[in-house]
Scaffold this motif. Structure first.
Motif, PDB file in Angstrom:
ATOM      1  N   VAL A  68       0.859  -1.179   0.000  1.00 20.15           N
ATOM      2  CA  VAL A  68       0.000   0.000   0.000  1.00 20.15           C
ATOM      3  C   VAL A  68       0.896   1.230   0.000  1.00 20.15           C
ATOM      4  O   VAL A  68       1.734   1.400   0.888  1.00 20.15           O
ATOM      5  CB  VAL A  68      -0.955   0.018   1.211  1.00 20.15           C
ATOM      6  CG1 VAL A  68      -1.850   1.254   1.157  1.00 20.15           C
ATOM      7  CG2 VAL A  68      -1.802  -1.246   1.263  1.00 20.15           C
ATOM      8  N   GLY A  72      -2.590   5.459  -0.481  1.00 20.68           N
ATOM      9  CA  GLY A  72      -3.639   4.456  -0.345  1.00 20.68           C
ATOM     10  C   GLY A  72      -3.772   3.500  -1.514  1.00 20.68           C
ATOM     11  O   GLY A  72      -4.560   2.562  -1.466  1.00 20.68           O
ATOM     12  N   THR A  73      -3.009   3.712  -2.576  1.00 18.59           N
ATOM     13  CA  THR A  73      -3.068   2.822  -3.729  1.00 18.59           C
ATOM     14  C   THR A  73      -2.545   1.440  -3.344  1.00 18.59           C
ATOM     15  O   THR A  73      -1.482   1.322  -2.745  1.00 18.59           O
ATOM     16  CB  THR A  73      -2.245   3.394  -4.896  1.00 18.59           C
ATOM     17  OG1 THR A  73      -2.777   4.680  -5.236  1.00 18.59           O
ATOM     18  CG2 THR A  73      -2.300   2.484  -6.105  1.00 18.59           C
ATOM     19  N   GLU A  74      -3.301   0.405  -3.694  1.00 18.42           N
ATOM     20  CA  GLU A  74      -2.954  -0.972  -3.334  1.00 18.42           C
ATOM     21  C   GLU A  74      -2.439  -1.745  -4.537  1.00 18.42           C
ATOM     22  O   GLU A  74      -3.060  -1.738  -5.603  1.00 18.42           O
ATOM     23  CB  GLU A  74      -4.186  -1.694  -2.786  1.00 18.42           C
ATOM     24  CG  GLU A  74      -4.728  -1.077  -1.522  1.00 18.42           C
ATOM     25  CD  GLU A  74      -5.942  -1.812  -0.985  1.00 18.42           C
ATOM     26  OE1 GLU A  74      -6.359  -2.836  -1.587  1.00 18.42           O
ATOM     27  OE2 GLU A  74      -6.480  -1.367   0.029  1.00 18.42           O
ATOM     28  N   ARG A  94      -8.944  -4.347  -7.864  1.00 17.68           N
ATOM     29  CA  ARG A  94      -8.675  -3.808  -6.526  1.00 17.68           C
ATOM     30  C   ARG A  94      -7.729  -2.613  -6.628  1.00 17.68           C
ATOM     31  O   ARG A  94      -7.919  -1.611  -5.955  1.00 17.68           O
ATOM     32  CB  ARG A  94      -8.075  -4.913  -5.654  1.00 17.68           C
ATOM     33  CG  ARG A  94      -7.840  -4.502  -4.243  1.00 17.68           C
ATOM     34  CD  ARG A  94      -7.449  -5.677  -3.383  1.00 17.68           C
ATOM     35  NE  ARG A  94      -7.065  -5.191  -2.061  1.00 17.68           N
ATOM     36  CZ  ARG A  94      -6.862  -5.964  -1.041  1.00 17.68           C
ATOM     37  NH1 ARG A  94      -7.006  -7.271  -1.161  1.00 17.68           N
ATOM     38  NH2 ARG A  94      -6.511  -5.462   0.122  1.00 17.68           N
ATOM     39  N   TYR A  95      -6.709  -2.727  -7.472  1.00 20.81           N
ATOM     40  CA  TYR A  95      -5.795  -1.616  -7.705  1.00 20.81           C
ATOM     41  C   TYR A  95      -6.580  -0.404  -8.222  1.00 20.81           C
ATOM     42  O   TYR A  95      -6.440   0.707  -7.706  1.00 20.81           O
ATOM     43  CB  TYR A  95      -4.705  -2.029  -8.703  1.00 20.81           C
ATOM     44  CG  TYR A  95      -3.932  -0.866  -9.271  1.00 20.81           C
ATOM     45  CD1 TYR A  95      -2.924  -0.267  -8.531  1.00 20.81           C
ATOM     46  CD2 TYR A  95      -4.231  -0.352 -10.534  1.00 20.81           C
ATOM     47  CE1 TYR A  95      -2.226   0.829  -9.042  1.00 20.81           C
ATOM     48  CE2 TYR A  95      -3.531   0.726 -11.045  1.00 20.81           C
ATOM     49  CZ  TYR A  95      -2.537   1.311 -10.297  1.00 20.81           C
ATOM     50  OH  TYR A  95      -1.850   2.392 -10.800  1.00 20.81           O
ATOM     51  N   SER A  98      -8.599   1.421  -5.664  1.00 14.91           N
ATOM     52  CA  SER A  98      -7.822   2.059  -4.593  1.00 14.91           C
ATOM     53  C   SER A  98      -7.127   3.340  -5.044  1.00 14.91           C
ATOM     54  O   SER A  98      -6.532   4.043  -4.227  1.00 14.91           O
ATOM     55  CB  SER A  98      -6.774   1.077  -4.051  1.00 14.91           C
ATOM     56  OG  SER A  98      -5.709   0.910  -4.980  1.00 14.91           O
ATOM     57  N   PRO A 102     -10.670   6.684  -8.123  1.00  9.50           N
ATOM     58  CA  PRO A 102     -10.969   5.282  -8.415  1.00  9.50           C
ATOM     59  C   PRO A 102     -11.444   5.058  -9.846  1.00  9.50           C
ATOM     60  O   PRO A 102     -12.157   5.868 -10.420  1.00  9.50           O
ATOM     61  CB  PRO A 102     -12.068   4.935  -7.412  1.00  9.50           C
ATOM     62  CG  PRO A 102     -11.868   5.906  -6.297  1.00  9.50           C
ATOM     63  CD  PRO A 102     -11.391   7.174  -6.960  1.00  9.50           C
TER      64      PRO A 102
END
Length: 133
Positions: A68, A72-74, A94-95, A98, A102
């Motif tokens: 992370v 906050g980007t996963e 998911r990326y 995040s 978004p």
């Protein structure tokens, strides 16, 4: 066609982010020869299962790791038996979700986008991809 363009941008962003994670982790942990080595370091208890490396926090899970970024980007990635980095459509979505702005795309658009990025990406098994180096 704009949706596929957004999906393509998302996939390329993920690949870029994964490369940035690799660079940051190897700078923070000089003994890492490749990103997958983080699993061995955790299993040998030389590093914690979760922690901070540069601007990234990381959490090792099963056969992979969730990184992370400070914003906050996963970036979630699994590692194949040979140590290569592999990811699926779920990790790409998911990326996208995040990101600071978004980006929600369908699996169908992601699949089309990934297909358009060959030979940069290779499907190593149905639904799982890896970046060619």
């Amino acid at each position: 066609m704009e949706r596929v363009g957004d999906a393509r941008k998302l996939v390329l962003g993920y690949v870029h982010a994964l490369n940035a994670v690799d660079e940051a982790m190897r700078a923070a942990i000089p003994s890492l020869e490749r990103l997958a080595d983080v699993l061995g370091l955790v299993h040998s208890r030389r590093i914690s299962r979760s922690g901070q490396a540069g601007t990234y926090s990381y959490t090792v899970h099963g056969a992979g790791c969730l990184f992370v970024c400070g914003n906050g980007t996963e970036v979630d990635v699994d590692f194949a038996a040979d140590g290569s980095e592999v990811f699926d459509l779920w990790r790409l979505r998911r990326y996208g979700l995040s990101l600071p702005e978004p980006l929600d795309v369908t699996d169908e658009d992601l699949r089309t986008a990934v297909g358009s990025l060959q030979p940069l990406l290779t499907e190593v098994q149905p639904g799982w991809f890896q970046q060619r180096h």
